[in-house]
Design an enzyme around this catalytic site. Structure first.
Site, PDB file in Angstrom:
ATOM      1  N   ARG A  68     -96.257   6.507  -8.084  1.00  0.00           N
ATOM      2  CA  ARG A  68     -95.533   5.561  -8.562  1.00  0.00           C
ATOM      3  C   ARG A  68     -95.795   4.544 -10.128  1.00  0.00           C
ATOM      4  NH1 ARG A  68     -94.348   2.569  -3.664  1.00  0.00           N
ATOM      5  NH2 ARG A  68     -94.631   3.782  -2.358  1.00  0.00           N
ATOM      6  N   ARG A  94     -87.988   0.282  -2.475  1.00  0.00           N
ATOM      7  CA  ARG A  94     -88.561   1.286  -3.499  1.00  0.00           C
ATOM      8  C   ARG A  94     -89.800  -0.136  -2.641  1.00  0.00           C
ATOM      9  NH1 ARG A  94     -89.417   5.511  -1.806  1.00  0.00           N
ATOM     10  NH2 ARG A  94     -91.359   5.931  -3.225  1.00  0.00           N
ATOM     11  N   HIS A 112     -83.365 -10.933   0.983  1.00  0.00           N
ATOM     12  CA  HIS A 112     -84.167 -10.350   2.109  1.00  0.00           C
ATOM     13  C   HIS A 112     -82.854 -11.284   3.545  1.00  0.00           C
ATOM     14  CE1 HIS A 112     -87.108  -8.859   4.971  1.00  0.00           C
ATOM     15  NE2 HIS A 112     -86.762 -10.224   5.877  1.00  0.00           N
ATOM     16  N   GLU A 146     -97.623  -8.842  -2.715  1.00  0.00           N
ATOM     17  CA  GLU A 146     -97.057  -8.534  -0.932  1.00  0.00           C
ATOM     18  C   GLU A 146     -95.574  -9.193  -0.780  1.00  0.00           C
ATOM     19  OE1 GLU A 146     -98.504 -11.170   2.567  1.00  0.00           O
ATOM     20  OE2 GLU A 146     -99.167 -12.018   0.949  1.00  0.00           O
TER      21      GLU A 146
HETATM   22  C1  GRF Z   1     -78.950  -6.645   2.055  1.00  0.00           C
HETATM   23  O1  GRF Z   1     -78.585  -6.284   3.722  1.00  0.00           O
HETATM   24  C2  GRF Z   1     -80.082  -6.867   1.478  1.00  0.00           C
HETATM   25  O2  GRF Z   1     -80.382  -8.331   2.376  1.00  0.00           O
HETATM   26  C3  GRF Z   1     -81.625  -5.547   1.955  1.00  0.00           C
HETATM   27  O3  GRF Z   1     -80.790  -4.424   2.177  1.00  0.00           O
HETATM   28  C4  GRF Z   1     -79.369  -5.386   2.218  1.00  0.00           C
HETATM   29  C5  GRF Z   1     -78.450  -3.741   1.086  1.00  0.00           C
HETATM   30  O4  GRF Z   1     -77.067  -4.374   1.376  1.00  0.00           O
HETATM   31  N1  GRF Z   1     -82.651  -6.346   1.227  1.00  0.00           N
HETATM   32  P1  GRF Z   1     -76.125  -3.688  -0.693  1.00  0.00           P
HETATM   33  O5  GRF Z   1     -76.646  -2.779  -0.679  1.00  0.00           O
HETATM   34  O6  GRF Z   1     -76.480  -5.528  -0.821  1.00  0.00           O
HETATM   35  O7  GRF Z   1     -74.349  -4.139   0.085  1.00  0.00           O
END
Ligand code: GRF
Length: 219
Positions: A68, A94, A112, A146
């Site tokens: 990693r 990742r 997120h 985290e």
């Molecule tokens: C999105 O829903 C983002 O919030 C999540 O993974 C998805 C990625 O979608 N972390 P994209 O590749 O931006 O279309």
């Protein structure tokens, strides 16, 4: 105005990346998407980025096996080569170590698909529906070691509909993601965000609440 040099890290289709590229086309946008990095050679977003004329790099984690640290050193080298100032994770699948996160303190964003701190991790829409919540949404936050836990910059909410499926809900949340990510990056690139006691303050006041950021014209 000198525009901040931004890298977007992806693993897949890159629709959030595309939203950032689109927003950065505006003359007064304070950041430019200088580089797109994928840890997967076949990520669809790489094609989108190249079509938009943006430099791309592939740092294939599979080539590093369990190493990693080696993977992250290669990632860091790519970012340094392009003199990147801000990094946006956008569907980058990742986990990053404290070493990498430490290189980018308060300059590393993630999006997120849930209203954090609820529903950290994967399958957020499925779990939201199972929990029977009425409001769901998306969050842009600073990355800390985290997972899905750093200071929150912006959130946008959608109402959960009685006939929602995971796909329908995901599509509406994605619409929100594409609006709040460019907003959050703009605030950061303009130097408007201050982090105090783990909370983001913008211009000395807390960020607007979700309702203010929720586009009223979402389907
Ligand atoms: C999105 O829903 C983002 O919030 C999540 O993974 C998805 C990625 O979608 N972390 P994209 O590749 O931006 O279309």
């Amino acid at each position: 105005m000198s525009r901040k040099r931004v890298a977007v890290l992806i693993s897949g289709r890159g629709s959030n990346m595309a939203a950032l590229i689109e927003a950065a086309k505006a003359k007064d946008y304070p950041a430019q998407i200088t580089l797109v990095v994928s840890n997967k050679p076949d990520a669809g977003g790489l094609v989108t980025a190249r079509t938009a004329g943006i430099a791309t790099e592939v740092v294939d984690h599979a080539r590093y096996g369990k190493d990693r640290a080696g993977f992250e050193r290669a990632l860091q080298a790519a970012l340094e080569k392009h003199r990147i100032e801000i990094v946006c994770l956008a569907g980058f699948m990742r986990l990053l170590t404290p070493w990498f996160v430490g290189q980018w303190q308060n300059r590393l964003l993630n999006i997120h698909p849930a209203l954090l701190p609820a529903f950290k991790g994967l399958d957020t829409h499925k779990r939201a529906l199972e929990a029977g919540i009425k409001m769901h949404g998306a969050t842009v936050h600073f990355v800390v070691p985290e997972m899905d836990s750093g200071p929150i910059i912006a959130q946008g909410a959608v109402a959960v509909q009685p006939d929602d499926t995971e796909e329908k809900l995901a599509a509406r949340v994605l619409g929100v993601e594409h609006r709040i990510y460019p907003l959050a990056l703009k605030l950061l690139a303009e130097g408007q965000i201050r982090v105090e006691n783990g909370h983001c303050l913008i211009d000395g006041v807390p960020v607007p609440d979700a309702a203010e950021l929720t586009p009223s014209d979402l389907p």
